[in-house]
Design a protein around this motif. Structure first.
Motif, PDB file in Angstrom:
ATOM      1  N   UNK A 128       0.881  -1.167   0.000  1.00 32.59           N
ATOM      2  CA  UNK A 128       0.000   0.000   0.000  1.00 32.59           C
ATOM      3  C   UNK A 128       0.909   1.205   0.000  1.00 32.59           C
ATOM      4  N   UNK A 129       0.389   2.365  -0.319  1.00 30.64           N
ATOM      5  CA  UNK A 129       1.247   3.539  -0.412  1.00 30.64           C
ATOM      6  C   UNK A 129       2.085   3.505  -1.675  1.00 30.64           C
ATOM      7  N   UNK A 130       3.218   4.134  -1.620  1.00 31.98           N
ATOM      8  CA  UNK A 130       4.084   4.226  -2.797  1.00 31.98           C
ATOM      9  C   UNK A 130       4.758   2.886  -3.085  1.00 31.98           C
ATOM     10  N   UNK A 131       5.250   2.692  -4.307  1.00 31.53           N
ATOM     11  CA  UNK A 131       5.948   1.444  -4.628  1.00 31.53           C
ATOM     12  C   UNK A 131       7.134   1.218  -3.685  1.00 31.53           C
ATOM     13  N   UNK A 132       7.251   0.009  -3.175  1.00 31.87           N
ATOM     14  CA  UNK A 132       8.349  -0.323  -2.272  1.00 31.87           C
ATOM     15  C   UNK A 132       8.076  -0.021  -0.821  1.00 31.87           C
ATOM     16  N   UNK A 133       6.899   0.526  -0.506  1.00 31.64           N
ATOM     17  CA  UNK A 133       6.588   0.896   0.873  1.00 31.64           C
ATOM     18  C   UNK A 133       6.644  -0.303   1.825  1.00 31.64           C
ATOM     19  N   UNK A 134       6.429  -1.497   1.306  1.00 29.61           N
ATOM     20  CA  UNK A 134       6.511  -2.690   2.147  1.00 29.61           C
ATOM     21  C   UNK A 134       7.847  -2.810   2.853  1.00 29.61           C
ATOM     22  N   UNK A 135       8.905  -2.335   2.232  1.00 32.26           N
ATOM     23  CA  UNK A 135      10.230  -2.402   2.878  1.00 32.26           C
ATOM     24  C   UNK A 135      10.265  -1.562   4.141  1.00 32.26           C
ATOM     25  N   UNK A 136       9.519  -0.449   4.172  1.00 32.48           N
ATOM     26  CA  UNK A 136       9.501   0.407   5.362  1.00 32.48           C
ATOM     27  C   UNK A 136       8.960  -0.346   6.570  1.00 32.48           C
ATOM     28  N   UNK A 137       8.071  -1.314   6.332  1.00 27.74           N
ATOM     29  CA  UNK A 137       7.507  -2.109   7.424  1.00 27.74           C
ATOM     30  C   UNK A 137       8.478  -3.185   7.911  1.00 27.74           C
ATOM     31  N   UNK A 138       9.545  -3.413   7.166  1.00 24.79           N
ATOM     32  CA  UNK A 138      10.576  -4.375   7.564  1.00 24.79           C
ATOM     33  C   UNK A 138      11.708  -3.673   8.331  1.00 24.79           C
ATOM     34  N   UNK A 139      11.879  -2.379   8.117  1.00 27.12           N
ATOM     35  CA  UNK A 139      12.965  -1.620   8.746  1.00 27.12           C
ATOM     36  C   UNK A 139      13.039  -1.820  10.268  1.00 27.12           C
ATOM     37  N   UNK A 140      11.903  -1.808  11.026  1.00 28.86           N
ATOM     38  CA  UNK A 140      12.019  -1.958  12.483  1.00 28.86           C
ATOM     39  C   UNK A 140      12.574  -3.310  12.943  1.00 28.86           C
ATOM     40  N   UNK A 141      12.613  -4.297  12.053  1.00 29.49           N
ATOM     41  CA  UNK A 141      13.262  -5.561  12.410  1.00 29.49           C
ATOM     42  C   UNK A 141      14.784  -5.426  12.387  1.00 29.49           C
ATOM     43  N   UNK A 142      15.288  -4.400  11.710  1.00 31.09           N
ATOM     44  CA  UNK A 142      16.720  -4.133  11.617  1.00 31.09           C
ATOM     45  C   UNK A 142      17.133  -2.949  12.497  1.00 31.09           C
ATOM     46  N   UNK A 143      16.295  -1.934  12.572  1.00 29.28           N
ATOM     47  CA  UNK A 143      16.520  -0.753  13.410  1.00 29.28           C
ATOM     48  C   UNK A 143      15.381  -0.763  14.423  1.00 29.28           C
ATOM     49  N   UNK A 144      15.653  -1.234  15.630  1.00 25.95           N
ATOM     50  CA  UNK A 144      14.610  -1.468  16.636  1.00 25.95           C
ATOM     51  C   UNK A 144      13.824  -0.186  16.954  1.00 25.95           C
ATOM     52  N   UNK A 145      12.557  -0.323  17.321  1.00 25.35           N
ATOM     53  CA  UNK A 145      11.745   0.842  17.651  1.00 25.35           C
ATOM     54  C   UNK A 145      11.959   1.378  19.068  1.00 25.35           C
ATOM     55  N   UNK A 146      12.865   0.758  19.827  1.00 27.52           N
ATOM     56  CA  UNK A 146      13.112   1.257  21.183  1.00 27.52           C
ATOM     57  C   UNK A 146      14.546   0.992  21.611  1.00 27.52           C
ATOM     58  N   UNK A 147      14.961   1.739  22.635  1.00 28.13           N
ATOM     59  CA  UNK A 147      16.300   1.562  23.213  1.00 28.13           C
ATOM     60  C   UNK A 147      16.312   2.146  24.611  1.00 28.13           C
ATOM     61  N   UNK A 148      17.279   1.749  25.402  1.00 26.38           N
ATOM     62  CA  UNK A 148      17.498   2.335  26.727  1.00 26.38           C
ATOM     63  C   UNK A 148      18.933   2.829  26.825  1.00 26.38           C
ATOM     64  N   UNK A 149      19.109   3.969  27.483  1.00 25.44           N
ATOM     65  CA  UNK A 149      20.428   4.565  27.671  1.00 25.44           C
ATOM     66  C   UNK A 149      20.626   4.829  29.165  1.00 25.44           C
ATOM     67  N   UNK A 150      21.715   4.338  29.758  1.00 30.09           N
ATOM     68  CA  UNK A 150      21.983   4.660  31.164  1.00 30.09           C
ATOM     69  C   UNK A 150      22.199   6.162  31.353  1.00 30.09           C
ATOM     70  N   UNK A 151      21.706   6.666  32.466  1.00 33.20           N
ATOM     71  CA  UNK A 151      21.846   8.080  32.815  1.00 33.20           C
ATOM     72  C   UNK A 151      22.471   8.155  34.209  1.00 33.20           C
ATOM     73  N   UNK A 152      23.550   8.905  34.337  1.00 29.48           N
ATOM     74  CA  UNK A 152      24.207   9.126  35.626  1.00 29.48           C
ATOM     75  C   UNK A 152      24.250  10.621  35.900  1.00 29.48           C
ATOM     76  N   UNK A 153      23.776  11.014  37.065  1.00 31.03           N
ATOM     77  CA  UNK A 153      23.768  12.422  37.476  1.00 31.03           C
ATOM     78  C   UNK A 153      23.119  13.315  36.413  1.00 31.03           C
ATOM     79  N   UNK A 154      22.039  12.820  35.798  1.00 25.98           N
ATOM     80  CA  UNK A 154      21.309  13.619  34.828  1.00 25.98           C
ATOM     81  C   UNK A 154      21.915  13.701  33.443  1.00 25.98           C
ATOM     82  N   UNK A 155      22.957  12.889  33.178  1.00 31.02           N
ATOM     83  CA  UNK A 155      23.617  12.914  31.863  1.00 31.02           C
ATOM     84  C   UNK A 155      23.629  11.516  31.256  1.00 31.02           C
TER      85      UNK A 155
END
Length: 134
Positions: free
Chosen positions: A77-104
């Motif tokens: 659906x959408x533009x040609x090749x748009x199906x690949x955009x739905x595969x991207x989150x399997x390679x570039x995850x939709x979430x992450x966590x970063x440690x923070x120390x003293x507000x940095x």
């Protein structure tokens, strides 16, 4: 847990959008804990990477080579090749966590928190930042 939503306009071309300044501002004065970054979209992800020296463009080029914009995709659906955009989150995850120390965030010298968006059909994105105190 404290949480906010950022509205990000990514534009009409695939992009690596640097969120580091917004993330740093959100963490400031919060002490120790974890920053959680989440993109509630089926066609975008988040990454920690170097930006500004060509790596952001290299990532988009690599995704184009790995996941071509053509008619091979079952999801159509959408533009040609748009199906690949739905595969991207399997390679570039939709979430992450970063440690923070003293507000940095404890990122390395050249590391940035980035939104990766290849879907040009939807230029308006949201990113949820959450802080879990430690």
């Amino acid at each position: 847990m404290e949480s906010i939503t950022l509205d990000v306009r990514t534009g009409g071309s695939p992009v690596v959008h640097d969120l580091t300044a917004e993330c740093a501002a959100f963490c400031r004065d919060r002490g120790d804990g974890l920053l959680h970054v989440f993109v509630p979209h089926a066609t975008a992800g988040v990454a920690i990477m170097e930006t500004g020296a060509g790596s952001d463009d290299d990532l988009i080029t690599a995704l184009d080579e790995l996941l071509p914009l053509d008619d091979r995709w079952v999801h159509r659906h959408g533009r040609p090749g748009h199906g690949r955009d739905h595969v991207v989150p399997a390679f570039i995850a939709p979430s992450m966590s970063v440690p923070v120390l003293a507000g940095r965030m404890t990122l390395g010298t050249w590391q940035s928190v980035c939104l990766v968006d290849t879907n040009t059909d939807n230029p308006n994105r949201q990113v949820r930042l959450s802080f879990l105190p430690g």
